[in-house]
Structure formats: structure tokens, C-alpha cells
Design a protein around this motif. Sequence first.
Motif, PDB file in Angstrom:
ATOM      1  N   ALA A   1       5.311   5.365  -3.076  1.00  0.00           N
ATOM      2  CA  ALA A   1       5.655   3.960  -3.216  1.00  0.00           C
ATOM      3  C   ALA A   1       4.403   3.121  -3.048  1.00  0.00           C
ATOM      4  O   ALA A   1       3.349   3.622  -2.667  1.00  0.00           O
ATOM      5  CB  ALA A   1       6.712   3.567  -2.191  1.00  0.00           C
ATOM      6  N   THR A   2       4.548   1.830  -3.330  1.00  0.00           N
ATOM      7  CA  THR A   2       3.466   0.872  -3.179  1.00  0.00           C
ATOM      8  C   THR A   2       3.901  -0.188  -2.181  1.00  0.00           C
ATOM      9  O   THR A   2       5.005  -0.730  -2.289  1.00  0.00           O
ATOM     10  CB  THR A   2       3.155   0.213  -4.541  1.00  0.00           C
ATOM     11  OG1 THR A   2       2.859   1.235  -5.479  1.00  0.00           O
ATOM     12  CG2 THR A   2       1.976  -0.718  -4.434  1.00  0.00           C
ATOM     13  N   LEU A   3       3.044  -0.484  -1.200  1.00  0.00           N
ATOM     14  CA  LEU A   3       3.386  -1.489  -0.202  1.00  0.00           C
ATOM     15  C   LEU A   3       3.605  -2.846  -0.855  1.00  0.00           C
ATOM     16  O   LEU A   3       2.816  -3.279  -1.701  1.00  0.00           O
ATOM     17  CB  LEU A   3       2.282  -1.621   0.849  1.00  0.00           C
ATOM     18  CG  LEU A   3       2.142  -0.489   1.859  1.00  0.00           C
ATOM     19  CD1 LEU A   3       0.966  -0.766   2.804  1.00  0.00           C
ATOM     20  CD2 LEU A   3       3.418  -0.308   2.652  1.00  0.00           C
ATOM     21  N   GLU A   4       4.672  -3.515  -0.465  1.00  0.00           N
ATOM     22  CA  GLU A   4       4.990  -4.846  -0.971  1.00  0.00           C
ATOM     23  C   GLU A   4       4.309  -5.927  -0.148  1.00  0.00           C
ATOM     24  O   GLU A   4       4.086  -7.031  -0.644  1.00  0.00           O
ATOM     25  CB  GLU A   4       6.504  -5.071  -0.947  1.00  0.00           C
ATOM     26  CG  GLU A   4       7.239  -4.314  -2.034  1.00  0.00           C
ATOM     27  CD  GLU A   4       6.977  -4.906  -3.412  1.00  0.00           C
ATOM     28  OE1 GLU A   4       7.321  -6.074  -3.647  1.00  0.00           O
ATOM     29  OE2 GLU A   4       6.424  -4.181  -4.247  1.00  0.00           O
TER      30      GLU A   4
ATOM     31  N   ALA B   1       7.441  -2.095   7.514  1.00  0.00           N
ATOM     32  CA  ALA B   1       6.809  -2.218   6.207  1.00  0.00           C
ATOM     33  C   ALA B   1       7.864  -2.152   5.114  1.00  0.00           C
ATOM     34  O   ALA B   1       8.923  -1.554   5.287  1.00  0.00           O
ATOM     35  CB  ALA B   1       5.782  -1.107   6.000  1.00  0.00           C
ATOM     36  N   SER B   2       7.538  -2.752   3.976  1.00  0.00           N
ATOM     37  CA  SER B   2       8.384  -2.691   2.785  1.00  0.00           C
ATOM     38  C   SER B   2       7.543  -2.115   1.663  1.00  0.00           C
ATOM     39  O   SER B   2       6.366  -2.446   1.526  1.00  0.00           O
ATOM     40  CB  SER B   2       8.864  -4.085   2.383  1.00  0.00           C
ATOM     41  OG  SER B   2       9.640  -4.649   3.400  1.00  0.00           O
ATOM     42  N   ALA B   3       8.165  -1.252   0.856  1.00  0.00           N
ATOM     43  CA  ALA B   3       7.440  -0.632  -0.248  1.00  0.00           C
ATOM     44  C   ALA B   3       8.370  -0.454  -1.441  1.00  0.00           C
ATOM     45  O   ALA B   3       9.570  -0.279  -1.287  1.00  0.00           O
ATOM     46  CB  ALA B   3       6.866   0.717   0.180  1.00  0.00           C
TER      47      ALA B   3
ATOM     48  N   PRO C   1      -1.242   5.972   8.630  1.00  0.00           N
ATOM     49  CA  PRO C   1      -1.879   5.083   7.658  1.00  0.00           C
ATOM     50  C   PRO C   1      -1.347   5.189   6.228  1.00  0.00           C
ATOM     51  O   PRO C   1      -1.501   4.268   5.473  1.00  0.00           O
ATOM     52  CB  PRO C   1      -3.344   5.494   7.724  1.00  0.00           C
ATOM     53  CG  PRO C   1      -3.519   6.002   9.096  1.00  0.00           C
ATOM     54  CD  PRO C   1      -2.222   6.676   9.437  1.00  0.00           C
ATOM     55  N   ALA C   2      -0.696   6.266   5.866  1.00  0.00           N
ATOM     56  CA  ALA C   2      -0.197   6.365   4.490  1.00  0.00           C
ATOM     57  C   ALA C   2       1.214   6.957   4.428  1.00  0.00           C
ATOM     58  O   ALA C   2       1.599   7.522   3.422  1.00  0.00           O
ATOM     59  CB  ALA C   2      -1.150   7.202   3.653  1.00  0.00           C
TER      60      ALA C   2
ATOM     61  N   GLY D   1      -0.068  -3.410  -2.064  1.00  0.00           N
ATOM     62  CA  GLY D   1      -0.488  -2.632  -3.222  1.00  0.00           C
ATOM     63  C   GLY D   1      -1.016  -1.254  -2.874  1.00  0.00           C
ATOM     64  O   GLY D   1      -1.291  -0.454  -3.762  1.00  0.00           O
ATOM     65  N   THR D   2      -1.139  -0.940  -1.587  1.00  0.00           N
ATOM     66  CA  THR D   2      -1.607   0.377  -1.164  1.00  0.00           C
ATOM     67  C   THR D   2      -0.528   1.418  -1.441  1.00  0.00           C
ATOM     68  O   THR D   2       0.639   1.197  -1.150  1.00  0.00           O
ATOM     69  CB  THR D   2      -1.936   0.383   0.347  1.00  0.00           C
ATOM     70  OG1 THR D   2      -2.947  -0.580   0.600  1.00  0.00           O
ATOM     71  CG2 THR D   2      -2.404   1.754   0.813  1.00  0.00           C
ATOM     72  N   GLN D   3      -0.921   2.550  -2.021  1.00  0.00           N
ATOM     73  CA  GLN D   3       0.034   3.621  -2.285  1.00  0.00           C
ATOM     74  C   GLN D   3       0.286   4.408  -1.002  1.00  0.00           C
ATOM     75  O   GLN D   3      -0.651   4.752  -0.275  1.00  0.00           O
ATOM     76  CB  GLN D   3      -0.466   4.568  -3.361  1.00  0.00           C
ATOM     77  CG  GLN D   3       0.581   5.570  -3.788  1.00  0.00           C
ATOM     78  CD  GLN D   3       0.167   6.379  -5.007  1.00  0.00           C
ATOM     79  OE1 GLN D   3      -0.924   6.221  -5.530  1.00  0.00           O
ATOM     80  NE2 GLN D   3       1.039   7.238  -5.459  1.00  0.00           N
ATOM     81  N   VAL D   4       1.568   4.662  -0.699  1.00  0.00           N
ATOM     82  CA  VAL D   4       1.958   5.396   0.497  1.00  0.00           C
ATOM     83  C   VAL D   4       2.981   6.462   0.140  1.00  0.00           C
ATOM     84  O   VAL D   4       3.630   6.385  -0.909  1.00  0.00           O
ATOM     85  CB  VAL D   4       2.566   4.458   1.580  1.00  0.00           C
ATOM     86  CG1 VAL D   4       1.543   3.484   2.101  1.00  0.00           C
ATOM     87  CG2 VAL D   4       3.785   3.733   1.060  1.00  0.00           C
ATOM     88  N   GLU D   5       3.095   7.474   1.006  1.00  0.00           N
ATOM     89  CA  GLU D   5       4.170   8.453   0.887  1.00  0.00           C
ATOM     90  C   GLU D   5       5.373   7.889   1.605  1.00  0.00           C
ATOM     91  O   GLU D   5       5.240   7.268   2.646  1.00  0.00           O
ATOM     92  CB  GLU D   5       3.779   9.775   1.545  1.00  0.00           C
ATOM     93  CG  GLU D   5       2.838  10.615   0.742  1.00  0.00           C
ATOM     94  CD  GLU D   5       2.686  12.001   1.353  1.00  0.00           C
ATOM     95  OE1 GLU D   5       3.654  12.514   1.939  1.00  0.00           O
ATOM     96  OE2 GLU D   5       1.583  12.530   1.247  1.00  0.00           O
TER      97      GLU D   5
END
Length: 111
Positions: A72-75, A84-86, A102-103, A54-58
Motif C-alpha cells: 500500500a501507499t501511505l495516505e 496510519a492510513s494507506a 518503518p515499512a 506516498g511511501t510504499q509500505v507492507e
Amino acid sequence: MVGPADIAIERRAVADLIPAPPATLVGASVTAAIAAGAPIAARDVALPPPLPRGTQVEVDVRRGAVHIRGTATLETAARPGGPASARLAATKLVVHGTLVAPATLVVGDLP
């Protein structure tokens, strides 16, 4: 705590040393004294906790000279330096890549 200004990437021949992946170093805690200019071994640092789902990432999608950026939001929970999947905010597609900071999730060609 290791910051971006604390590391420099160099190619060196080392014996009996498992180097820490560079993408995992920023934010890691130092567990043993490291001399200036010495290689950082995986045993010298403790990895930061993974970013929660649920963490927002670029997202930076890279294909050759083409770069597309978005959010995107981490899945799943993910740690910098690992896979990682987002889910993209604009299209709701799920993309898979490497969390390089980290993001920041890079999909495609790594820098």
C-alpha cells in the motif's frame, strides 16, 4: 540509533517513568546514556521523522488466525508506533492501522 537487536520487551513495574512505546524505538536516536538492561524512557530517545505521504509500505491485515499481506501507499505522513492510513495497491481501498515498523502497517489485531 536504536536497532531491533538493541531492545528486549519485558514487563516491569516502574515508578515515575513514562516508557517509550516499543514500536517507536527502532530508528530512534538516543539522547541520554542508557544502562544495559535499564528501561528506556520516552525522554531518553528522539523519535525519527515521520514517513512522508506516498511511501510504499507492507500491509498485514490480521483477524484472528487469518493474515493477509499486501502493499500500500501511505495516505498521510506517519511515524512508527502511531496510527496510519494507506491505500491498498490491489484494490485502492484505504485501510487504517498502526505503523509497527518503518515499512509495516498492521490492520486489526496487533502482535
